[in-house]
Design a protein around this motif. Sequence first.
Motif, PDB file in Angstrom:
ATOM      1  N   ILE A 105      38.063 -13.847   6.682  1.00  0.00           N
ATOM      2  CA  ILE A 105      37.033 -14.853   6.931  1.00  0.00           C
ATOM      3  C   ILE A 105      37.111 -15.341   8.375  1.00  0.00           C
ATOM      4  N   VAL A 106      38.312 -15.569   8.862  1.00  0.00           N
ATOM      5  CA  VAL A 106      38.487 -15.991  10.257  1.00  0.00           C
ATOM      6  C   VAL A 106      37.925 -14.940  11.202  1.00  0.00           C
ATOM      7  N   ASN A 107      38.163 -13.666  10.895  1.00  0.00           N
ATOM      8  CA  ASN A 107      37.652 -12.592  11.754  1.00  0.00           C
ATOM      9  C   ASN A 107      36.129 -12.536  11.732  1.00  0.00           C
ATOM     10  N   ILE A 108      35.526 -12.756  10.566  1.00  0.00           N
ATOM     11  CA  ILE A 108      34.060 -12.763  10.473  1.00  0.00           C
ATOM     12  C   ILE A 108      33.489 -13.865  11.366  1.00  0.00           C
ATOM     13  N   ILE A 109      34.124 -15.043  11.346  1.00  0.00           N
ATOM     14  CA  ILE A 109      33.653 -16.160  12.169  1.00  0.00           C
ATOM     15  C   ILE A 109      33.875 -15.867  13.653  1.00  0.00           C
ATOM     16  N   CYS A 110      35.055 -15.365  13.991  1.00  0.00           N
ATOM     17  CA  CYS A 110      35.359 -15.076  15.399  1.00  0.00           C
ATOM     18  C   CYS A 110      34.461 -13.977  15.959  1.00  0.00           C
ATOM     19  N   ASP A 111      34.230 -12.938  15.142  1.00  0.00           N
ATOM     20  CA  ASP A 111      33.428 -11.795  15.581  1.00  0.00           C
ATOM     21  C   ASP A 111      31.930 -12.030  15.429  1.00  0.00           C
ATOM     22  N   LYS A 112      31.563 -13.153  14.794  1.00  0.00           N
ATOM     23  CA  LYS A 112      30.152 -13.453  14.510  1.00  0.00           C
ATOM     24  C   LYS A 112      29.518 -12.288  13.742  1.00  0.00           C
ATOM     25  N   SER A 113      30.220 -11.867  12.710  1.00  0.00           N
ATOM     26  CA  SER A 113      29.777 -10.727  11.914  1.00  0.00           C
ATOM     27  C   SER A 113      28.801 -11.174  10.829  1.00  0.00           C
ATOM     28  N   PHE A 114      27.708 -11.784  11.290  1.00  0.00           N
ATOM     29  CA  PHE A 114      26.677 -12.246  10.368  1.00  0.00           C
ATOM     30  C   PHE A 114      25.331 -12.202  11.070  1.00  0.00           C
ATOM     31  N   SER A 115      24.282 -12.274  10.272  1.00  0.00           N
ATOM     32  CA  SER A 115      22.925 -12.264  10.797  1.00  0.00           C
ATOM     33  C   SER A 115      22.091 -13.215   9.952  1.00  0.00           C
ATOM     34  N   SER A 116      20.804 -13.215  10.165  1.00  0.00           N
ATOM     35  CA  SER A 116      19.910 -14.084   9.401  1.00  0.00           C
ATOM     36  C   SER A 116      18.863 -13.255   8.679  1.00  0.00           C
ATOM     37  N   HIS A 139      27.212  -6.625   8.301  1.00  0.00           N
ATOM     38  CA  HIS A 139      27.796  -5.315   8.019  1.00  0.00           C
ATOM     39  C   HIS A 139      28.173  -5.246   6.538  1.00  0.00           C
ATOM     40  N   SER A 140      27.762  -4.183   5.865  1.00  0.00           N
ATOM     41  CA  SER A 140      28.041  -4.038   4.432  1.00  0.00           C
ATOM     42  C   SER A 140      29.533  -3.942   4.150  1.00  0.00           C
ATOM     43  N   GLU A 141      30.301  -3.454   5.135  1.00  0.00           N
ATOM     44  CA  GLU A 141      31.742  -3.311   4.927  1.00  0.00           C
ATOM     45  C   GLU A 141      32.486  -4.646   5.117  1.00  0.00           C
ATOM     46  N   ARG A 142      31.776  -5.688   5.541  1.00  0.00           N
ATOM     47  CA  ARG A 142      32.387  -7.010   5.676  1.00  0.00           C
ATOM     48  C   ARG A 142      31.532  -8.036   4.934  1.00  0.00           C
ATOM     49  N   PRO A 143      31.494  -7.922   3.598  1.00  0.00           N
ATOM     50  CA  PRO A 143      30.629  -8.805   2.806  1.00  0.00           C
ATOM     51  C   PRO A 143      31.206 -10.216   2.674  1.00  0.00           C
ATOM     52  N   PHE A 144      30.341 -11.167   2.412  1.00  0.00           N
ATOM     53  CA  PHE A 144      30.774 -12.528   2.104  1.00  0.00           C
ATOM     54  C   PHE A 144      29.647 -13.248   1.381  1.00  0.00           C
ATOM     55  N   PRO A 146      27.671 -16.682   1.442  1.00  0.00           N
ATOM     56  CA  PRO A 146      27.495 -17.748   2.445  1.00  0.00           C
ATOM     57  C   PRO A 146      28.170 -19.060   2.077  1.00  0.00           C
ATOM     58  N   PHE A 147      28.024 -19.486   0.812  1.00  0.00           N
ATOM     59  CA  PHE A 147      28.636 -20.755   0.417  1.00  0.00           C
ATOM     60  C   PHE A 147      30.143 -20.685   0.558  1.00  0.00           C
ATOM     61  N   ARG A 148      30.743 -19.557   0.126  1.00  0.00           N
ATOM     62  CA  ARG A 148      32.192 -19.394   0.199  1.00  0.00           C
ATOM     63  C   ARG A 148      32.653 -19.315   1.658  1.00  0.00           C
ATOM     64  N   LEU A 149      31.860 -18.685   2.506  1.00  0.00           N
ATOM     65  CA  LEU A 149      32.195 -18.580   3.923  1.00  0.00           C
ATOM     66  C   LEU A 149      32.306 -19.971   4.542  1.00  0.00           C
ATOM     67  N   PHE A 150      31.324 -20.830   4.272  1.00  0.00           N
ATOM     68  CA  PHE A 150      31.350 -22.178   4.830  1.00  0.00           C
ATOM     69  C   PHE A 150      32.452 -23.025   4.193  1.00  0.00           C
ATOM     70  N   GLU A 151      32.728 -22.791   2.910  1.00  0.00           N
ATOM     71  CA  GLU A 151      33.774 -23.542   2.227  1.00  0.00           C
ATOM     72  C   GLU A 151      35.142 -23.272   2.857  1.00  0.00           C
ATOM     73  N   ILE A 152      35.456 -21.997   3.071  1.00  0.00           N
ATOM     74  CA  ILE A 152      36.735 -21.643   3.691  1.00  0.00           C
ATOM     75  C   ILE A 152      36.763 -22.088   5.144  1.00  0.00           C
ATOM     76  N   ALA A 153      35.637 -21.950   5.841  1.00  0.00           N
ATOM     77  CA  ALA A 153      35.572 -22.390   7.233  1.00  0.00           C
ATOM     78  C   ALA A 153      35.867 -23.882   7.345  1.00  0.00           C
ATOM     79  N   ARG A 154      35.367 -24.665   6.403  1.00  0.00           N
ATOM     80  CA  ARG A 154      35.632 -26.107   6.413  1.00  0.00           C
ATOM     81  C   ARG A 154      37.125 -26.380   6.207  1.00  0.00           C
ATOM     82  N   GLU A 155      37.733 -25.686   5.241  1.00  0.00           N
ATOM     83  CA  GLU A 155      39.155 -25.881   4.958  1.00  0.00           C
ATOM     84  C   GLU A 155      40.018 -25.443   6.139  1.00  0.00           C
ATOM     85  N   ALA A 156      39.534 -24.461   6.905  1.00  0.00           N
ATOM     86  CA  ALA A 156      40.302 -23.929   8.033  1.00  0.00           C
ATOM     87  C   ALA A 156      40.005 -24.654   9.339  1.00  0.00           C
ATOM     88  N   GLY A 157      39.115 -25.646   9.311  1.00  0.00           N
ATOM     89  CA  GLY A 157      38.757 -26.352  10.534  1.00  0.00           C
ATOM     90  C   GLY A 157      37.862 -25.544  11.443  1.00  0.00           C
TER      91      GLY A 157
END
Length: 348
Positions: A105-116, A139-144, A146-157
């Motif tokens: 999850i940290v790598n997805i946020i750092c790499d901005k591996s998301f789109s709209s 990227h299909s190989e890095r699924p997430f 959205p709600f879970r992504l933001f939930e973990i991001a919040r817990e991780a600061g």
Amino acid sequence: MTCSSCSIILPIKDQGLLKIRHPRVSLIPALDGLGMLSQKCCENGRVFRYNSRSELEQLVNGLARLPHEWLLHMEALVTGMYHVEGYEDWLLFSQLQVRLQHPEIVNIICDKSFSSHLQPIVDHKLNIIGFEFLLRPSHSERPFQPFRLFEIAREAGLHAHLDRSARISAIEKSAACLPAGIKRFINFLPSTIYNPVYCLNHTFETIDRLSMNTEDFVFEVVETEEIDDVSILHQIFEKYRTRGVSVALDDVGAGYSTTELMNCLQPDYVKIDRSLINGCHRSSDQKRQITGIVESASRFGGLVLAEGVEQMEDFEFCREAGVSLAQGYLFGKPEPCPPSNFVLSRVV
């Protein structure tokens, strides 16, 4: 002016130093009791050297045995052998734990591996007046999820980083695929905006860089936690509006987006939660609540939008009740690109 929540994310190196500190408690006796050898790094602080990721995880797991009331306020800093000079990214110890537990999850946020993806918003004549931009994996190989992504991001600061990056990504996507004059509804978390003047600069700089019209944008308040200080939201709304941007309150009628909050903030757009819209044509209670929201919004000139519309009967009731706009699978699912033949309509 700087903000640690909006600045760079330093990667966790495979070799480096782990520093810990506590604002009120000396950690030395407790660490000695755990048999953890360390050196002093600052007042009430200790430092450990590690030579691998597994060693770092072992250190963190060992420190997790400290009294719970200490861990709540203990801070941690991980530095590589070579790190950014003059910059220290101190975290709550619990945030470091989450970052180590969820490296993907940290790598997805750092790499901005998301789109709209874009979901159409229609008026009462079924013309598309705009799109909501919804975060999806790029990227299909890095699924997430959205709600879970933001939930973990919040817990991780990291939720401020994620929210800002997602906002900029949506603006850039809209520039590439939508013509001028079409509304772009983009979510934001008010809890990530600590200083509206500073924290929103990235948003306006992106819009200016792409030579876009601020009047085409609608920023939606999305909040999964209770808003303690409504005055901050007022400041955010004021900052947006002074730049010509409209604001919306999402999920009205559910959770923390109450009608009282709506009347207090008086947003330009009021989005009724899908829980009130689904099956509303056969529920007198839902009809009453929807009608009440429409009447309240009309007093301050807010346009009402029905979310999650899946049945034509629900749409027809909403239209008769004075709901101006609608969004849902009945009109289109979120897609990477807008339909090529959509009819452009404008909302004043």
